[in-house]
Enzyme design. Sequence first.
Site, PDB file in Angstrom:
ATOM      1  N   HIS A 213       0.702  -1.250   0.057  1.00  0.00           N
ATOM      2  CA  HIS A 213       0.117   0.112   0.121  1.00  0.00           C
ATOM      3  C   HIS A 213       0.902   1.201   0.107  1.00  0.00           C
ATOM      4  CE1 HIS A 213      -3.915   2.122   0.676  1.00  0.00           C
ATOM      5  NE2 HIS A 213      -3.060   2.890   1.426  1.00  0.00           N
TER       6      HIS A 213
ATOM      7  N   ASP B 264      -6.856  -3.689   3.187  1.00  0.00           N
ATOM      8  CA  ASP B 264      -5.729  -3.014   3.621  1.00  0.00           C
ATOM      9  C   ASP B 264      -5.586  -3.261   5.288  1.00  0.00           C
ATOM     10  OD1 ASP B 264      -4.936  -1.792   1.413  1.00  0.00           O
ATOM     11  OD2 ASP B 264      -6.306   0.005   1.948  1.00  0.00           O
TER      12      ASP B 264
HETATM   13  C1  GRF Z   1       1.867   1.255  -6.409  1.00  0.00           C
HETATM   14  O1  GRF Z   1       1.896   2.774  -5.952  1.00  0.00           O
HETATM   15  C2  GRF Z   1       1.271   0.384  -5.260  1.00  0.00           C
HETATM   16  O2  GRF Z   1       1.608   0.797  -4.196  1.00  0.00           O
HETATM   17  C3  GRF Z   1      -0.309   0.748  -5.278  1.00  0.00           C
HETATM   18  O3  GRF Z   1      -0.420   0.828  -6.608  1.00  0.00           O
HETATM   19  C4  GRF Z   1       0.729   1.318  -7.392  1.00  0.00           C
HETATM   20  C5  GRF Z   1       0.790   0.529  -8.669  1.00  0.00           C
HETATM   21  O4  GRF Z   1       1.774   1.205  -9.411  1.00  0.00           O
HETATM   22  N1  GRF Z   1      -0.820  -0.329  -4.736  1.00  0.00           N
HETATM   23  P1  GRF Z   1       2.177   0.054 -10.634  1.00  0.00           P
HETATM   24  O5  GRF Z   1       1.156  -0.453 -11.470  1.00  0.00           O
HETATM   25  O6  GRF Z   1       3.213  -0.985 -10.112  1.00  0.00           O
HETATM   26  O7  GRF Z   1       3.300   1.087 -11.595  1.00  0.00           O
END
Ligand code: GRF
Length: 190
Positions: A107, A148
């Site tokens: 998260h 979460d």
């Molecule tokens: C990341 O910031 C992750 O923590 C959140 O969604 C975002 C996904 O980014 N859950 P990506 O698709 O990995 O670029």
Amino acid sequence: MTTPVKVAIFASGNGSNAENIANYFMNNNSILIDSFYTNKADAFVIERAKNLGIHCSFYSNPDFREGSSVITELKERGIDFIILAGFLLKIPMNIIKEFPNKIMNIHPALLPKFGGKGMYGDRVHIAVKEAGGKESGITIHYVNEHFDEGKHIFQAKCEVLAADSPDDIAEKVHKLEYKYYPEIIEKVLL
Ligand code: GRF
């Protein structure tokens, strides 16, 4: 030689974390990033999977929510562990039951703050900015039936300056994600 732990990564969008994790374990004999799963037919993560030569499956939202066809494929492929990396659907109970303490999520904030339903992507960083917080970061946690709320595994912090935009915060958080998510996966799985 022992058989590697087989991992599936679930992602809904860009997939930069999924790619980063796949690259980190590319030459690892103990952990195999076997496949990606997405609920968005046009998600960029599908393109990334192609370039990496990793199998990628698409299931519609109703199919993910129902769970059984996803479980069948995960079992057929011999998946041991599921990593969520920007996966926006709630994981249904039947998948959680099939993989008890074997689903991990990241998260992009310091839970329990800025978490829960609807708190994803840029919304998290906008909320951090609006609250005037001086820090943000990442929380890596197990997945249970509540968004979460699973047991925390790891947190890392970054500073938030008054001048930082939500995009600036996102960039700092992404840096933490790229550094720590693969390392923590490795620690937990081995
Ligand atoms: C990341 O910031 C992750 O923590 C959140 O969604 C975002 C996904 O980014 N859950 P990506 O698709 O990995 O670029």
